[in-house]
Motif scaffolding. Structure first.
Motif, PDB file in Angstrom:
ATOM      1  N   GLU A 155      28.684  46.964  47.548  1.00  0.00           N
ATOM      2  CA  GLU A 155      27.829  46.658  46.389  1.00  0.00           C
ATOM      3  C   GLU A 155      28.177  47.513  45.165  1.00  0.00           C
ATOM      4  OE1 GLU A 155      25.760  49.545  49.133  1.00  0.00           O
ATOM      5  OE2 GLU A 155      26.737  47.611  49.423  1.00  0.00           O
ATOM      6  N   GLU A 156      29.033  48.512  45.318  1.00  0.00           N
ATOM      7  CA  GLU A 156      29.442  49.386  44.213  1.00  0.00           C
ATOM      8  C   GLU A 156      30.805  49.000  43.641  1.00  0.00           C
ATOM      9  OE1 GLU A 156      27.402  53.549  45.532  1.00  0.00           O
ATOM     10  OE2 GLU A 156      29.166  52.921  46.704  1.00  0.00           O
ATOM     11  N   ILE A 157      31.371  47.907  44.169  1.00  0.00           N
ATOM     12  CA  ILE A 157      32.713  47.454  43.787  1.00  0.00           C
ATOM     13  C   ILE A 157      32.612  46.141  43.025  1.00  0.00           C
ATOM     14  CG2 ILE A 157      34.934  46.619  44.697  1.00  0.00           C
ATOM     15  CD1 ILE A 157      34.564  49.578  45.214  1.00  0.00           C
ATOM     16  N   PHE A 158      33.393  46.023  41.950  1.00  0.00           N
ATOM     17  CA  PHE A 158      33.501  44.787  41.185  1.00  0.00           C
ATOM     18  C   PHE A 158      34.966  44.345  41.209  1.00  0.00           C
ATOM     19  CE2 PHE A 158      29.876  47.102  39.729  1.00  0.00           C
ATOM     20  CZ  PHE A 158      28.897  46.133  39.567  1.00  0.00           C
ATOM     21  N   ILE A 159      35.203  43.115  41.611  1.00  0.00           N
ATOM     22  CA  ILE A 159      36.560  42.572  41.646  1.00  0.00           C
ATOM     23  C   ILE A 159      36.827  41.912  40.297  1.00  0.00           C
ATOM     24  CG2 ILE A 159      38.151  40.975  42.782  1.00  0.00           C
ATOM     25  CD1 ILE A 159      37.216  43.312  44.569  1.00  0.00           C
ATOM     26  N   VAL A 160      37.757  42.493  39.547  1.00  0.00           N
ATOM     27  CA  VAL A 160      38.118  41.990  38.224  1.00  0.00           C
ATOM     28  C   VAL A 160      39.081  40.814  38.362  1.00  0.00           C
ATOM     29  CG1 VAL A 160      39.235  42.603  36.043  1.00  0.00           C
ATOM     30  CG2 VAL A 160      37.752  44.260  37.203  1.00  0.00           C
ATOM     31  N   ALA A 161      40.026  40.944  39.276  1.00  0.00           N
ATOM     32  CA  ALA A 161      41.021  39.899  39.529  1.00  0.00           C
ATOM     33  C   ALA A 161      41.604  40.126  40.912  1.00  0.00           C
ATOM     34  CB  ALA A 161      42.121  39.931  38.467  1.00  0.00           C
ATOM     35  N   HIS A 162      42.284  39.112  41.415  1.00  0.00           N
ATOM     36  CA  HIS A 162      42.998  39.253  42.683  1.00  0.00           C
ATOM     37  C   HIS A 162      44.217  38.337  42.656  1.00  0.00           C
ATOM     38  CE1 HIS A 162      40.543  35.709  43.490  1.00  0.00           C
ATOM     39  NE2 HIS A 162      41.489  35.364  44.352  1.00  0.00           N
ATOM     40  N   HIS A 163      45.226  38.722  43.408  1.00  0.00           N
ATOM     41  CA  HIS A 163      46.476  37.966  43.480  1.00  0.00           C
ATOM     42  C   HIS A 163      46.935  37.943  44.929  1.00  0.00           C
ATOM     43  CE1 HIS A 163      46.715  38.204  39.096  1.00  0.00           C
ATOM     44  NE2 HIS A 163      46.330  39.454  39.242  1.00  0.00           N
ATOM     45  N   ARG A 164      47.294  36.766  45.419  1.00  0.00           N
ATOM     46  CA  ARG A 164      47.788  36.620  46.793  1.00  0.00           C
ATOM     47  C   ARG A 164      49.305  36.506  46.778  1.00  0.00           C
ATOM     48  NH1 ARG A 164      43.675  34.863  50.521  1.00  0.00           N
ATOM     49  NH2 ARG A 164      41.768  34.493  49.367  1.00  0.00           N
ATOM     50  N   TYR A 165      49.902  37.075  47.813  1.00  0.00           N
ATOM     51  CA  TYR A 165      51.358  37.048  47.947  1.00  0.00           C
ATOM     52  C   TYR A 165      51.759  36.654  49.356  1.00  0.00           C
ATOM     53  CZ  TYR A 165      51.169  39.763  43.693  1.00  0.00           C
ATOM     54  OH  TYR A 165      50.911  40.176  42.421  1.00  0.00           O
TER      55      TYR A 165
END
Length: 113
Positions: free
Chosen positions: A44-54
């Protein structure tokens, strides 16, 4: 369709570092830990700004996700995890437990700048 910046995680990591996402996080004991300050963060203290899969070029089982993260106290950084057959199930569950409201739909670095 969004244009991918690179086929390699390190290229994205360098680009995000240039944008101020310089912290590195380690997953341990069901927490994400800032490797510099040793501060622990819960989902709950983490915010995902972006993600990329490889997917690995030579080995399709070599799969990873690069998460671009901002913490509740404004620490910005990245975290790379395996997924698929190589996934750490506890680590995958941690990211699954991040509240949906803390996840951006943004997956393209050009939209961050």
């Amino acid at each position: 369709m969004k244009k991918e910046y690179s086929k390699h995680e390190t290229d994205y990591i360098k680009k995000y570092e240039a944008e101020g996402y310089t912290a590195n996080f380690l997953f341990m004991n069901n927490s994400l830990i800032d490797t510099e300050t040793k501060k622990e963060y819960k989902p709950e203290e983490i915010f995902i700004v972006a993600h990329h899969r490889y997917e690995g070029m030579s080995d399709p089982d070599d799969m990873s996700i690069l998460y671009v993260i901002e913490t509740k106290d404004k620490i910005k950084g990245t975290h790379l995890i395996g997924y698929g057959p190589t996934a750490d199930l506890e680590e995958a569950e941690f990211f699954k437990d991040i509240p949906e409201n803390n996840n951006s739909n943004n997956a393209d670095i050009s939209e961050l700048t």
